[in-house]
Design an enzyme around this catalytic site. Structure first.
Site, PDB file in Angstrom:
ATOM      1  N   HIS A   1      -9.926  -6.270  -2.820  1.00  0.00           N
ATOM      2  CA  HIS A   1      -9.800  -5.190  -1.852  1.00  0.00           C
ATOM      3  C   HIS A   1     -10.856  -5.306  -0.755  1.00  0.00           C
ATOM      4  O   HIS A   1     -10.572  -5.061   0.422  1.00  0.00           O
ATOM      5  CB  HIS A   1      -9.922  -3.841  -2.560  1.00  0.00           C
ATOM      6  CG  HIS A   1      -8.749  -3.543  -3.436  1.00  0.00           C
ATOM      7  ND1 HIS A   1      -8.790  -2.580  -4.423  1.00  0.00           N
ATOM      8  CD2 HIS A   1      -7.501  -4.084  -3.499  1.00  0.00           C
ATOM      9  CE1 HIS A   1      -7.620  -2.534  -5.029  1.00  0.00           C
ATOM     10  NE2 HIS A   1      -6.826  -3.440  -4.487  1.00  0.00           N
TER      11      HIS A   1
ATOM     12  N   SER B   1      -1.415  -4.443  -2.533  1.00  0.00           N
ATOM     13  CA  SER B   1      -2.538  -3.624  -2.068  1.00  0.00           C
ATOM     14  C   SER B   1      -3.489  -4.416  -1.188  1.00  0.00           C
ATOM     15  O   SER B   1      -4.303  -3.842  -0.471  1.00  0.00           O
ATOM     16  CB  SER B   1      -3.306  -3.034  -3.252  1.00  0.00           C
ATOM     17  OG  SER B   1      -3.796  -4.065  -4.085  1.00  0.00           O
TER      18      SER B   1
END
Length: 283
Positions: A203, A150
């Protein structure tokens, strides 16, 4: 005799899925294969793949810089790997189609550094990892390991958001007009709220590097096209490697067709149906 009830239709067309998978370019296929290989290795109990390749701040030194490149390929379970693969595949496939196979390899897994191999630098792997180490260890004084593709999902979303912002600065959400470039940040916040045990900091670092790439500040790491053409012609990569995207192919699109308008290009917007998680493997 009662007629057996008909089975409900599948939510997707298997033939279309198969056709899409058969069209995936070379580098995208290799990344998915490596993710699968690491997941299979993690099934055994003799050696922990996660402990070996995770991005663990206290474990990163000159002798373990490989962790900056290995952590996106490693996952902590089937569902973690599956969700990341679903989210990454369309984004990475589009990136490779637009930049070419060699450029994708150089930016994601190409290695630069000392001759003895103790240091590796890849713009789209090392930079988000470096930012994470800076904030996690040097500023927050924590040691939370992270793994998961991710990091590339949010990085590519950040790059796409910058490009979309240039042609479509805002999107409407009820009476509000929200800047397009904020969409990865919104997705990051929502995902952190809905899914436990994800790396919000990881992230954010990935999105930041994606913004830098989308703005063109990382162009120095993109190999010159003259060099790429020389390598391709010298090794005859287009003729030898199936599903290879050459420099000339990516210039005019995968099938050699130049888009007719920006609207047509925007119609193939960034797929955001699946959002992956960067799994925290620490407390």
């Amino acid at each position: 005799m009662a007629t057996p009830a008909a089975l409900p239709p599948l939510p997707f067309n298997p033939s279309r899925v198969r056709s899409y998978l058969m069209r995936l370019p070379l580098f995208t296929r290799l990344v998915l294969l490596v993710i699968l290989a690491f997941w299979l290795l993690e099934l055994q109990t003799i050696w922990s793949v996660v402990q070996w390749g995770s991005l663990t701040p206290d474990e990163v030194n000159l002798g373990t810089m490989y962790r900056l490149n290995t952590f996106p390929f490693i996952h902590t379970g089937f569902f973690h790997a599956a969700l990341n693969v679903l989210a990454l595949t369309p984004l990475l496939e589009r990136f490779e189609a637009e930049h070419g196979t060699l450029t994708s390899i150089a930016l994601f897994v190409g290695q630069y550094g000392f001759a003895d191999g103790t240091f590796f630098l890849t713009a789209l792997s090392t930079f988000p990892a470096g930012l994470y180490l800076l904030f996690e260890k040097a500023i927050l004084h924590r040691n939370t390991p992270v793994v998961g593709a991710s990091v590339w999902v949010f990085l590519l979303l950040g790059s796409e958001a910058i490009r979309t912002y240039k042609s479509n600065p805002h999107f409407s959400l009820g009476p509000y007009k929200i800047p397009t470039w904020t969409s990865p940040l919104i997705a990051c916040v929502v995902l952190s709220i809905l899914v436990s045990n994800v790396s919000f900091l990881g992230h954010l670092c990935a999105i930041a590097v994606g913004y830098l790439f989308g703005l063109g500040y990382l162009k120095i790491f993109v190999p010159p096209e003259k060099v790429l053409r020389w390598i391709e012609s010298k090794l005859n990569l287009l003729g030898r490697l199936p599903h290879y995207i050459s420099v000339d192919q990516k210039t005019f699109g995968r099938y050699g067709v130049l888009p007719t308008s920006n609207a047509a290009a925007n119609a193939n917007g960034t797929p955001m149906s699946y959002l992956a998680t960067a799994q925290r493997v620490g407390p």
